[in-house]
Design a protein around this motif. Structure first.
Motif, PDB file in Angstrom:
ATOM      1  N   ILE A   7       2.058  -4.563   3.079  1.00  0.00           N
ATOM      2  CA  ILE A   7       3.125  -3.536   3.607  1.00  0.00           C
ATOM      3  C   ILE A   7       2.634  -2.065   3.332  1.00  0.00           C
ATOM      4  CG2 ILE A   7       5.302  -2.819   2.826  1.00  0.00           C
ATOM      5  CD1 ILE A   7       5.956  -5.684   2.172  1.00  0.00           C
ATOM      6  N   PHE A   8       2.578  -1.350   4.268  1.00  0.00           N
ATOM      7  CA  PHE A   8       2.005   0.050   4.271  1.00  0.00           C
ATOM      8  C   PHE A   8       3.303   0.776   4.257  1.00  0.00           C
ATOM      9  CE2 PHE A   8      -1.404  -2.249   6.391  1.00  0.00           C
ATOM     10  CZ  PHE A   8      -2.627  -1.645   5.623  1.00  0.00           C
ATOM     11  N   LEU A   9       3.282   1.657   3.320  1.00  0.00           N
ATOM     12  CA  LEU A   9       4.647   2.437   3.299  1.00  0.00           C
ATOM     13  C   LEU A   9       4.337   3.698   3.623  1.00  0.00           C
ATOM     14  CD1 LEU A   9       5.576   1.644  -0.450  1.00  0.00           C
ATOM     15  CD2 LEU A   9       6.295   0.779   1.494  1.00  0.00           C
ATOM     16  N   GLY A  10       3.118   4.163   4.405  1.00  0.00           N
ATOM     17  CA  GLY A  10       3.009   5.431   4.980  1.00  0.00           C
ATOM     18  C   GLY A  10       1.971   5.364   6.137  1.00  0.00           C
ATOM     19  N   ASN A  11       1.561   6.707   6.394  1.00  0.00           N
ATOM     20  CA  ASN A  11       0.461   6.909   7.438  1.00  0.00           C
ATOM     21  C   ASN A  11      -0.732   5.745   7.335  1.00  0.00           C
ATOM     22  OD1 ASN A  11       2.025   8.934   8.437  1.00  0.00           O
ATOM     23  ND2 ASN A  11       0.784  10.372   7.538  1.00  0.00           N
ATOM     24  N   ILE A  31       0.915  -1.196  -0.008  1.00  0.00           N
ATOM     25  CA  ILE A  31      -0.126  -0.136  -0.007  1.00  0.00           C
ATOM     26  C   ILE A  31       1.025   1.334   0.014  1.00  0.00           C
ATOM     27  CG2 ILE A  31      -1.765   1.177   1.251  1.00  0.00           C
ATOM     28  CD1 ILE A  31      -2.618  -1.594   0.430  1.00  0.00           C
ATOM     29  N   PRO A  32       0.727   2.161  -1.090  1.00  0.00           N
ATOM     30  CA  PRO A  32       1.868   3.258  -1.018  1.00  0.00           C
ATOM     31  C   PRO A  32       1.629   4.264  -0.120  1.00  0.00           C
ATOM     32  CG  PRO A  32       0.429   3.086  -3.014  1.00  0.00           C
ATOM     33  CD  PRO A  32       0.181   1.812  -2.205  1.00  0.00           C
ATOM     34  N   ALA A  33       2.316   5.027   0.255  1.00  0.00           N
ATOM     35  CA  ALA A  33       2.377   6.276   1.175  1.00  0.00           C
ATOM     36  C   ALA A  33       1.245   7.277   0.772  1.00  0.00           C
ATOM     37  CB  ALA A  33       3.758   6.964   1.123  1.00  0.00           C
ATOM     38  N   LYS A  34       0.956   7.490  -0.424  1.00  0.00           N
ATOM     39  CA  LYS A  34      -0.206   8.427  -0.437  1.00  0.00           C
ATOM     40  C   LYS A  34      -1.639   7.813  -0.275  1.00  0.00           C
ATOM     41  CE  LYS A  34       2.162  11.387  -3.846  1.00  0.00           C
ATOM     42  NZ  LYS A  34       2.279  11.853  -5.372  1.00  0.00           N
ATOM     43  N   VAL A  35      -1.738   6.573  -0.183  1.00  0.00           N
ATOM     44  CA  VAL A  35      -3.079   5.895   0.107  1.00  0.00           C
ATOM     45  C   VAL A  35      -3.817   6.511   1.355  1.00  0.00           C
ATOM     46  CG1 VAL A  35      -4.481   4.141   0.485  1.00  0.00           C
ATOM     47  CG2 VAL A  35      -2.897   3.965  -1.281  1.00  0.00           C
ATOM     48  N   LYS A  36      -4.637   7.427   1.333  1.00  0.00           N
ATOM     49  CA  LYS A  36      -5.432   8.132   2.317  1.00  0.00           C
ATOM     50  C   LYS A  36      -6.579   7.377   2.808  1.00  0.00           C
ATOM     51  CE  LYS A  36      -2.300  11.426   2.177  1.00  0.00           C
ATOM     52  NZ  LYS A  36      -1.108  11.030   2.734  1.00  0.00           N
ATOM     53  N   TYR A  37      -7.140   6.439   2.256  1.00  0.00           N
ATOM     54  CA  TYR A  37      -8.437   5.723   2.507  1.00  0.00           C
ATOM     55  C   TYR A  37      -8.519   4.392   1.918  1.00  0.00           C
ATOM     56  CZ  TYR A  37     -13.615   4.626   2.332  1.00  0.00           C
ATOM     57  OH  TYR A  37     -14.775   4.280   2.582  1.00  0.00           O
ATOM     58  N   ILE A  38      -8.993   3.486   2.722  1.00  0.00           N
ATOM     59  CA  ILE A  38      -9.176   2.162   2.334  1.00  0.00           C
ATOM     60  C   ILE A  38     -10.650   1.826   2.709  1.00  0.00           C
ATOM     61  CG2 ILE A  38      -8.643  -0.387   2.504  1.00  0.00           C
ATOM     62  CD1 ILE A  38      -5.876   0.472   3.209  1.00  0.00           C
TER      63      ILE A  38
END
Length: 170
Positions: free
Chosen positions: A111-115, A89-96
């Motif tokens: 693997i979450f790359l960001g917040n 999951i890239p760092a720019k993903v803000k919503y799932i």
């Protein structure tokens, strides 16, 4: 949602979807590969910013790296992908969205790359062997672990990581 759908509609109108690796010009959903049980490999184009509702649901995808520009993964986007073992999951993903990875029984690595993305419900995959990895020291994760991730057997293994000089997660 419109940006991703416009992109998919554009390449559908041309008769091919080279980034996804199959032709959906006849008979397939304009949302993508929904319910294509033989689709096992997907390469998403860099122009995609949103993975639409149910887009790859019920496919045979085994692993996927979502492009860095994606900001939203909608509900059921990868639901019922019984062979999916890993996702980044890239760092720019803000919503799932709710149940975006529901019943992905083979999922072992997320693997979450960001917040920590916004989620209306905890991340649910129904795998008893899954581990979620997040950047070590990321406070959005560390303050919300108790409500962010779970599967049908309880809390997923949640592991902080760092990246070494060779680009490997440790």
């Amino acid at each position: 949602t419109e940006g991703a759908l416009d992109y998919i509609d554009y390449i559908v109108s041309k008769g091919v979807m080279p980034e996804i690796g199959y032709d959906i010009a006849t008979g397939e959903s304009a949302l993508g590969a929904f319910d294509c049980p033989n689709l096992s490999k997907v390469k998403l184009g860099k122009g995609i910013t949103n993975i639409p509702w149910g887009c790859f649901s019920s496919t045979a995808i085994e692993g996927i790296t979502i492009p860095a520009g994606v900001t939203r993964i909608e509900a059921y986007a990868f639901g019922f992908c019984s062979k999916l073992t890993s996702v980044t999951i890239p760092a720019k993903v803000k919503y799932i969205g709710d149940m975006a990875f529901v019943n992905t029984f083979s999922l072992t690595n997320v693997i979450f790359l960001g917040n920590l993305p916004q989620m209306n419900a905890p991340f649910y995959c129904a795998s008893f062997n899954a581990a979620a990895y997040y950047p070590k020291g990321n406070t959005t994760w560390e303050k919300n672990l108790d409500k962010a991730l779970w599967d049908s057997g309880g809390l997923l293994a949640v592991v902080p990581y760092t990246v070494n000089s060779k680009g490997q997660y440790v």
